[in-house]
Design an enzyme around this catalytic site. Sequence first.
Site, PDB file in Angstrom:
ATOM      1  N   GLU A 163       8.130  16.048   4.854  1.00  0.00           N
ATOM      2  CA  GLU A 163       8.769  15.313   3.755  1.00  0.00           C
ATOM      3  C   GLU A 163       9.663  16.239   2.933  1.00  0.00           C
ATOM      4  O   GLU A 163       9.244  17.311   2.488  1.00  0.00           O
ATOM      5  CB  GLU A 163       7.684  14.675   2.862  1.00  0.00           C
ATOM      6  CG  GLU A 163       8.280  13.881   1.715  1.00  0.00           C
ATOM      7  CD  GLU A 163       7.282  12.950   1.029  1.00  0.00           C
ATOM      8  OE1 GLU A 163       6.136  12.808   1.498  1.00  0.00           O
ATOM      9  OE2 GLU A 163       7.661  12.362  -0.006  1.00  0.00           O
TER      10      GLU A 163
ATOM     11  N   ASP B 276      -3.409   6.918   5.301  1.00  0.00           N
ATOM     12  CA  ASP B 276      -3.520   8.124   4.474  1.00  0.00           C
ATOM     13  C   ASP B 276      -4.935   8.280   3.930  1.00  0.00           C
ATOM     14  O   ASP B 276      -5.490   7.329   3.345  1.00  0.00           O
ATOM     15  CB  ASP B 276      -2.573   8.015   3.266  1.00  0.00           C
ATOM     16  CG  ASP B 276      -1.247   8.691   3.509  1.00  0.00           C
ATOM     17  OD1 ASP B 276      -1.176   9.599   4.352  1.00  0.00           O
ATOM     18  OD2 ASP B 276      -0.269   8.303   2.841  1.00  0.00           O
TER      19      ASP B 276
ATOM     20  N   ASP C  97      -0.653   6.273   0.997  1.00  0.00           N
ATOM     21  CA  ASP C  97      -1.242   6.249  -0.353  1.00  0.00           C
ATOM     22  C   ASP C  97      -0.148   6.001  -1.391  1.00  0.00           C
ATOM     23  O   ASP C  97      -0.428   5.919  -2.590  1.00  0.00           O
ATOM     24  CB  ASP C  97      -2.065   7.504  -0.644  1.00  0.00           C
ATOM     25  CG  ASP C  97      -1.261   8.784  -0.562  1.00  0.00           C
ATOM     26  OD1 ASP C  97      -0.074   8.734  -0.173  1.00  0.00           O
ATOM     27  OD2 ASP C  97      -1.828   9.853  -0.895  1.00  0.00           O
TER      28      ASP C  97
END
Length: 272
Positions: A190, A91, A52
């Site tokens: 992440e 995503d 995304d």
Amino acid sequence: MSVAKEGPKKITTHVLSEMKMKGEKIAMLTAYDYSIAKIVDKTGLDVILVGDSAANVMAGWETTLPITLDQMIYHAASVVRAVKRAMVVVDMPFGTYQGNSKEAVASAIRMMKETGADALKLEGGQEILESVKRILSAGIPIMGHLGLTPQSIHKFGTYAVRAKQEDEAKKLVEEAHLLQEAGVFGIVLEKVPAVLAEKVAKELTIPIIGIGAGGGVDGQVLVIHDMLGINQDFSPRFLRRYHNLYAEITGAVGNYIEDVKSHDFPNEREQY
Ligand code: KIV
């Protein structure tokens, strides 16, 4: 006698799991369109993520929140049409799975039916567990995403490294276990400390893919516009730039302008 033509071996969740067991690192990059996906698939890359992050690099939004299910379906279907070998993970955009699990499974089924993708990625832990389980029960493979989850940027207030404090790190490890127990086939971590990411990768049997999470995980993912140097405005410490496509493109376009203005293009061989 006809001889069946052998295509490239398709990367599946099973292949990724075997790669983890063998200690073979998994290489993953984003792609959002047919032409780039076609080039990238020919390189032997394992996983293509239709992230995304398309909201940022394709559409110029500040955050990933505005991109819609229809827009992600458009990007994902374009990528799937180009890809023969890599696994294509898409995503689920913000707002399509956080509300309730019934809506989540409806959005996930739409995404799979209309794109032909291999799997979906959802951000979050405990709070989305019911949606994760319901989507998995529909037979759709899911990749988790913990640590810095950009769809929650307004909650965090910053894109700084996550889980530096003990309580947040403990919660992240617990949520990684919860996602694995629920049945996700992999997790993206992440922007978390390398030591923490390595601990998660060692404790879990599913592949852990890092972005800004150090080298102790099972694979890496980067946004293709960042690693090719198209996007010059984003220079986090974790990013390694493999090319300066910004300079290549501006140089080529500059040459074209010069050739047009100087009457050099088109020449006699370039006309009918
Ligand atoms: O959207 C995206 O590109 C991602 C990666 C940064 C992991 O989620």
